[in-house]
Design a protein around this motif. Structure first.
Motif, short mmCIF file in Angstrom:
data_model
loop_
_atom_site.label_atom_id
_atom_site.label_comp_id
_atom_site.label_asym_id
_atom_site.label_seq_id
_atom_site.Cartn_x
_atom_site.Cartn_y
_atom_site.Cartn_z
N ILE A 137 -8.61 -1.14 -8.70
CA ILE A 137 -7.85 -1.47 -7.49
C ILE A 137 -6.61 -0.59 -7.47
O ILE A 137 -5.83 -0.58 -8.43
N HIS A 138 -6.42 0.16 -6.39
CA HIS A 138 -5.30 1.11 -6.27
C HIS A 138 -4.28 0.62 -5.26
O HIS A 138 -4.63 0.31 -4.12
N PHE A 139 -3.01 0.58 -5.67
CA PHE A 139 -1.90 0.26 -4.76
C PHE A 139 -1.05 1.53 -4.67
O PHE A 139 -0.44 1.95 -5.66
N GLU A 140 -1.00 2.15 -3.46
CA GLU A 140 -0.41 3.47 -3.33
C GLU A 140 0.64 3.51 -2.21
O GLU A 140 0.30 3.46 -1.03
N PRO A 141 1.93 3.60 -2.56
CA PRO A 141 2.97 3.70 -1.54
C PRO A 141 3.17 5.14 -1.07
O PRO A 141 3.27 6.06 -1.89
N GLU A 145 3.42 4.47 4.91
CA GLU A 145 2.36 3.46 4.80
C GLU A 145 2.16 3.05 3.34
O GLU A 145 2.59 3.73 2.42
N PHE A 146 1.50 1.93 3.20
CA PHE A 146 1.20 1.37 1.88
C PHE A 146 -0.30 1.15 1.82
O PHE A 146 -0.83 0.26 2.47
N LYS A 147 -1.00 2.01 1.06
CA LYS A 147 -2.46 1.95 1.02
C LYS A 147 -2.95 1.11 -0.16
O LYS A 147 -2.37 1.15 -1.24
N GLN A 212 6.93 9.79 -5.62
CA GLN A 212 8.04 10.13 -4.75
C GLN A 212 8.50 8.94 -3.90
O GLN A 212 9.68 8.79 -3.60
N PHE A 213 7.55 8.08 -3.50
CA PHE A 213 7.88 6.99 -2.58
C PHE A 213 7.69 5.61 -3.20
O PHE A 213 7.47 4.63 -2.50
N GLY A 214 7.78 5.53 -4.50
CA GLY A 214 7.62 4.25 -5.17
C GLY A 214 6.58 4.34 -6.27
O GLY A 214 6.06 5.41 -6.56
N GLU A 215 6.29 3.21 -6.88
CA GLU A 215 5.34 3.20 -7.99
C GLU A 215 3.90 3.03 -7.50
O GLU A 215 3.60 2.14 -6.71
N SER A 216 3.04 3.89 -8.01
CA SER A 216 1.61 3.74 -7.78
C SER A 216 1.06 2.87 -8.91
O SER A 216 1.39 3.09 -10.08
N VAL A 217 0.25 1.88 -8.56
CA VAL A 217 -0.30 0.96 -9.56
C VAL A 217 -1.82 0.96 -9.46
O VAL A 217 -2.37 0.86 -8.36
N VAL A 218 -2.49 1.08 -10.60
CA VAL A 218 -3.94 1.00 -10.64
C VAL A 218 -4.35 -0.10 -11.61
O VAL A 218 -3.85 -0.15 -12.74
#
Length: 498
Positions: A137-141, A145-147, A212-218
């Protein structure tokens, strides 16, 4: 302005947290039943209304207010700086930061993560992803937008995007669940979440990465109930299964499984360990990290910070009287040499390598600096594998492949006419993808005497591959074509992974 101020009692101001007022440039006017009326410079901003409805967990109605008047009200009652004494409500509960450049305090982050709407949202995303059999599960800022994306059967699918302002609270919530430092946003962190869904336990491996725009979480989903750790359920070909079964029962030697990340190597090794996990054998593993907990096997996670590496753990393993050792991955010469020495002293060693095919595993170890004679003596067999998506049986239909696809597979059009090819049209059962589930394709290399001689002579992978094919080895591409001809997968999948 005085008429407005007359309505702004302390109770009214408590309806809206300070950080929300400052971030969204709104002011509370009055409670309206279960909802709230807010002053805004643009009362027709639907996105703003949606964001605030979600953040406050109550219906929001926007009312027009002059921008200059609004700024003065916010400055007077909520102040410029965060939690400035005497400027308004100190409780930022439920606040969402719309500006990723702002540095919220630890209290702000904690309050964000504990908002009921955020808690519900994260729980729903995790539950849905697990039910959809997602592996990641990928949380990508991003800037605007927030994908959120999930990987199902090896392919990524995008979920409906929540508002950009929800990125920080959602990610903070995940970090709270994983016992990570929510105030640390500049360094990568790793953690784990243990949860229960539909009465079964699920582990989620969490990895954060500053962007660059926040933390990416996987999140890697480790759902043991969804994984069959049974050698007979891996889909090994009938002529390969007996060889693997014989290999895992040998008293010593090295058994290697190769393939890229996500090709099922660990599942194959775990299945082999489970098959020989009996009271008369001592099994030890060193992994990075431990993915599935197996009763009866001593499993050790690497900890480089404490000095526990694959190599140092292997040295200690040899003093633990093991029969079988699993090394999560051979990454360097030191680990390779200790593993080979362990196999020479009467231990069976399982491990993985990242190579494209089975013959390349041998040359990779030689390139690391392993002596050819030692390699030829210890490595017994190599299993290369890939996972290709299965065609959905509910919507499977025959198709005529293009000449371009046939040429890439080196199939003559005349030969293609004799067989039948299939693909999935897409249906509700497979989420309109045409695929459901995955199948392993395998390349099985046994180091027989002719191949050992080539290894001793430092023969290149191409020469070893050619000799192995003469001795009966089928390549990954050939195994993939057999799956295509059997109507299990598509030509596109085979071309993608082999």
């Amino acid at each position: 302005m005085s008429e407005l101020e007359a309505t702004l009692s302390p109770e009214t101001l408590e309806l809206l947290p300070a950080t929300l007022a400052r971030a969204y440039r709104v002011m509370p006017l009055r409670a309206a039943g279960a909802g709230i009326e807010l002053l805004a410079s643009d009362p027709h901003d639907e996105q703003l209304a949606d964001d605030l409805t979600f953040a406050l967990n109550r219906e929001v109605r926007l009312l027009a207010c002059d921008a200059g008047v609004l700024e003065r009200l916010i400055k007077r009652y909520y102040g410029k700086a965060r939690d400035q004494p005497g400027t308004g409500p100190a409780n930022p509960g439920g606040a969402l930061s719309a500006d990723p450049r702002q540095e919220p305090s630890l209290d702000d982050l904690t309050a964000m993560a504990d908002q009921p709407p955020i808690v519900r949202m994260v729980n729903q995303i995790l539950a849905q992803a697990i039910r959809d059999r997602a592996s990641d599960i990928h949380f990508e800022p991003f800037e605007r937008e927030f994908k959120i994306r999930t990987r199902v059967d090896g392919a990524l699918y995008e979920l409906p995007s929540p508002p950009r302002a929800h990125a920080l609270p959602v990610i903070s919530r995940i970090k709270v669940l994983a016992n990570l430092n929510i105030a640390e946003r500049r360094m990568p962190q790793d953690g784990r979440i243990r949860t229960t869904l539909d009465g079964r336990g699920v582990d989620l491996r969490v990895s954060t990465l500053p962007t660059q725009f926040g933390e990416s979480v996987v999140l890697r989903v480790l759902d043991q109930s969804a994984v069959r750790l049974d050698l007979s359920q891996l889909g090994l070909p009938d002529d390969v299964f007996p060889g693997v079964e014989d290999m895992i029962c040998r008293p010593n030697g090295i058994f290697l499984v190769t393939g890229p990340t996500g090709s099922g190597k660990t599942t194959t090794l775990y299945s082999g360990l489970c098959a020989i996990n009996t009271p008369d054998r001592k099994l030890l593993t060193i992994e990075d990290p431990v993915e599935y907990e197996i009763e009866g096997i001593m499993q050790v996670p690497v900890n480089p910070v404490a000095g526990l590496t694959f190599a140092s753990a292997l040295r200690s393993f040899l003093r633990q009287d093991p029969d079988v050792i699993m090394v999560g991955e051979i990454r360097d010469l030191e680990t390779a040499q200790i593993a080979l020495q362990a196999s020479l002293t009467g231990h069976l060693v399982f491990s993985t390598l990242h190579t494209n095919d089975a013959p390349a595993a041998v040359t990779r170890l030689l390139d690391m600096g392993v002596e050819p004679f030692l390699l030829a003596t210890t490595v017994q067999a190599v299993l290369a594998q890939r996972l290709v998506r299965r065609i959905c049986l509910n919507c499977r239909t025959a198709q005529k492949p293009s000449l371009e696809l046939l040429s890439q597979l080196e199939i003559k059009p005349a030969d293609a006419g004799a067989g039948q090819f299939f693909h999935g049209r897409g249906c509700a059962e497979c989420g309109q993808t045409g695929y459901r589930g995955r199948k392993g394709i395998f390349e099985w290399l046994i180091l027989s005497e002719p191949l050992r001689e080539l290894v001793t002579q430092r023969a290149p992978a191409q020469v070893i591959r050619q000799k192995a094919r003469e001795l009966g080895m089928r390549t990954l591409r050939e195994e993939g074509l057999r799956a295509v001809e059997a109507g299990i997968t598509t030509i596109e999948e085979v071309l993608k992974y082999t």
